[in-house]
Design a protein around this motif. Structure first.
Motif, PDB file in Angstrom:
ATOM      1  N   GLY A  86       1.225  -0.800   0.093  1.00  0.00           N
ATOM      2  CA  GLY A  86      -0.172  -0.067  -0.144  1.00  0.00           C
ATOM      3  C   GLY A  86       0.803   1.010  -0.324  1.00  0.00           C
ATOM      4  N   VAL A  87       1.865   1.238   0.731  1.00  0.00           N
ATOM      5  CA  VAL A  87       2.906   2.516   0.766  1.00  0.00           C
ATOM      6  C   VAL A  87       3.471   2.547  -0.483  1.00  0.00           C
ATOM      7  CG1 VAL A  87       2.338   2.378   3.581  1.00  0.00           C
ATOM      8  CG2 VAL A  87       4.138   1.378   2.293  1.00  0.00           C
ATOM      9  N   ILE A  88       3.503   1.755  -0.429  1.00  0.00           N
ATOM     10  CA  ILE A  88       4.569   1.475  -2.266  1.00  0.00           C
ATOM     11  C   ILE A  88       4.102   2.741  -3.263  1.00  0.00           C
ATOM     12  CG2 ILE A  88       6.001   0.592  -4.472  1.00  0.00           C
ATOM     13  CD1 ILE A  88       7.668  -0.543  -1.638  1.00  0.00           C
ATOM     14  N   ALA A  89       2.452   1.828  -3.300  1.00  0.00           N
ATOM     15  CA  ALA A  89       1.499   2.482  -4.142  1.00  0.00           C
ATOM     16  C   ALA A  89       1.045   4.165  -4.166  1.00  0.00           C
ATOM     17  CB  ALA A  89       0.433   1.474  -4.043  1.00  0.00           C
ATOM     18  N   GLY A  90       1.198   4.860  -2.709  1.00  0.00           N
ATOM     19  CA  GLY A  90       1.364   5.881  -2.014  1.00  0.00           C
ATOM     20  C   GLY A  90       2.137   6.566  -2.808  1.00  0.00           C
ATOM     21  N   PHE A  91       3.656   5.638  -3.139  1.00  0.00           N
ATOM     22  CA  PHE A  91       4.515   6.614  -2.945  1.00  0.00           C
ATOM     23  C   PHE A  91       4.761   7.105  -4.623  1.00  0.00           C
ATOM     24  CE2 PHE A  91       8.893   5.990  -6.123  1.00  0.00           C
ATOM     25  CZ  PHE A  91      10.063   7.270  -5.001  1.00  0.00           C
TER      26      PHE A  91
END
Length: 417
Positions: A290-295
């Motif tokens: 999820g956080v890499i998608a947010g990146f």
């Protein structure tokens, strides 16, 4: 729990040395890029700078991991930090002279990359020796917090120092910081060479390096997390283009460049402070994706921005996401790596991560030359989103990662080699 960690002399010394090294390295990276762009005004030259740093990382870091598993990791850190101080001091002496052109900067970038090819695996292995397994997440978070704080202050201080002291004075200050990091490392408890694998005594260097590579490629957790980071940074990273963003897109100067670089680090710092409290270790795999998608989303926003404030917000979000993923990936590296292979596994990680940073800089420079700075950044963000989807499907063990279960297993069996 944090107090008990800080009372540990070796951990405390390692913490300070890590922060000093990160402060100096982040400032030096920003200033090298700024100096190159001031000399040539060509984004492609920023890519060549990244390539100069990447070449020794790709060619030497696997051997550096082998060395870290056979010799004193503390001793390797002492030597490499001293060499980084010498390189920064050399820049201070030669910048402004007839030798202080683009060629000198590329040579220093190449040599610093070679030194870090040995320093990084040793530092990763030494970190695992000074952070107790029962304090793993807090220890990793504390190291990440101080490191990211150094990343926030380093570029900003470097930008201001460049204006006030000039290039020579700034590089001299960076050399002093590397020297202080070296002196602080002296107080880290003497480490021992890692115990070799049961059948490793008669193996040559090549066989030992291959053993580390095979272990990584046989682990879905290690390979998946490294691949996520590699491709996200390669396509989605915009670090190398910061001088072009500050100068050509936002029409600002060195101070704005320092703020832009620090914005991402500020987000990562906040992630380091709150991740242990708000991120569930039992759902670490889902959080990582999820956080890499947010990146990726933040890079799309940055590529479309023509406002300094909006660009700072986008970079802050990117740092928040990247900082959270870094803590999870750091815990994976610690828990999924046997002690006897830790230096070599860390070296393989550096091939993924280190080369993605520098080769990503080359990719960014080429893309910016062809598409323009903004388009190169938002297109990379879209590519990052696609990579997250592919990895989620290809690595189900990583998607279902439970760090709590891994830590309990490690505590019961401290050396799985």
């Amino acid at each position: 729990m944090i107090l008990s960690l800080l009372l540990n002399r070796s951990f405390r010394a390692f913490l300070v040395a890590n922060a000093l090294e990160r402060f100096a390295a982040s400032a030096m990276t920003v200033l090298l890029g700024l100096q190159v762009y001031e000399l040539t005004r060509n984004p492609l030259d920023l890519g060549w700078l990244g390539l100069a740093e990447a070449l020794p990382g790709i060619s030497l870091v696997l051997y550096g991991g082998h060395v870290a598993d056979r010799h004193s990791r503390r001793g390797i850190m002492l030597l490499t930090l001293a060499l980084l101080a010498v390189l920064a001091g050399g820049l201070a002496l030669l910048t402004g002279s007839s030798l202080g052109g683009l060629g000198l900067i590329l040579v220093v970038a190449f040599l610093s990359g070679a030194v870090r090819a040995f320093e990084s695996p040793a530092a990763s292995g030494l970190e695992a020796q000074v952070v107790p397994i029962n304090h793993l997440m807090r220890g990793v978070s504390l190291l990440a917090t101080t490191g990211r704080l150094a990343d926030v202050v380093g570029p900003m201080a470097g930008g201001f120092a460049w204006v006030w002291l000039g290039a020579e004075g700034t590089y001299a200050a960076i050399a002093v910081l590397f020297a202080l990091a070296c002196l602080t490392t002296v107080f880290v408890g003497r480490d021992r060479p890692a115990a070799p694998l049961a059948a490793a005594d008669d193996e040559g260097t090549r066989a030992r390096i291959v053993a580390g590579i095979r272990y990584v490629f046989g682990s879905q957790l290690l390979l998946g997390s490294m691949a996520l980071d590699l491709f996200a940074v390669f396509f989605g990273g915009a670090t190398a283009l910061m001088p072009a963003i500050a100068t050509d897109v936002l029409h600002a100067g060195p101070t704005a460049l320092g703020l832009l670089r620090s914005a991402a680090s500020a987000g990562a710092l906040l992630a380091a402070l709150v991740a242990v409290r708000f991120v569930s270790p039992r759902r670490a795999g889902w959080v990582l994706h999820g956080v890499i998608a947010g990146f990726g989303v933040s890079m799309v926003l940055l590529g479309l921005s023509h406002s300094l404030l909006l660009s700072l917000v986008a970079l802050f979000i990117s740092g928040l996401c990247d900082g959270t993923s870094m803590i999870i990936r750091r815990a994976i590296l610690r828990l999924a790596s046997p002690e006897a292979l830790r230096g070599r596994i860390s070296a393989v990680r550096m091939v993924f991560v280190g080369s993605s940073n520098e080769l990503g800089a080359l990719e960014s420079g080429i893309a910016a030359s062809l598409l323009g700075t903004g388009a190169a950044i938002w297109a990379g963000g879209i590519a990052t989103l696609a990579i997250v989807g592919v990895t989620a499907l290809a690595a189900p063990k990583l998607r279902r990662l439970d760090l709590d279960a891994m830590a309990r297993a490690e505590a019961r069996t401290p050396d799985r080699a």
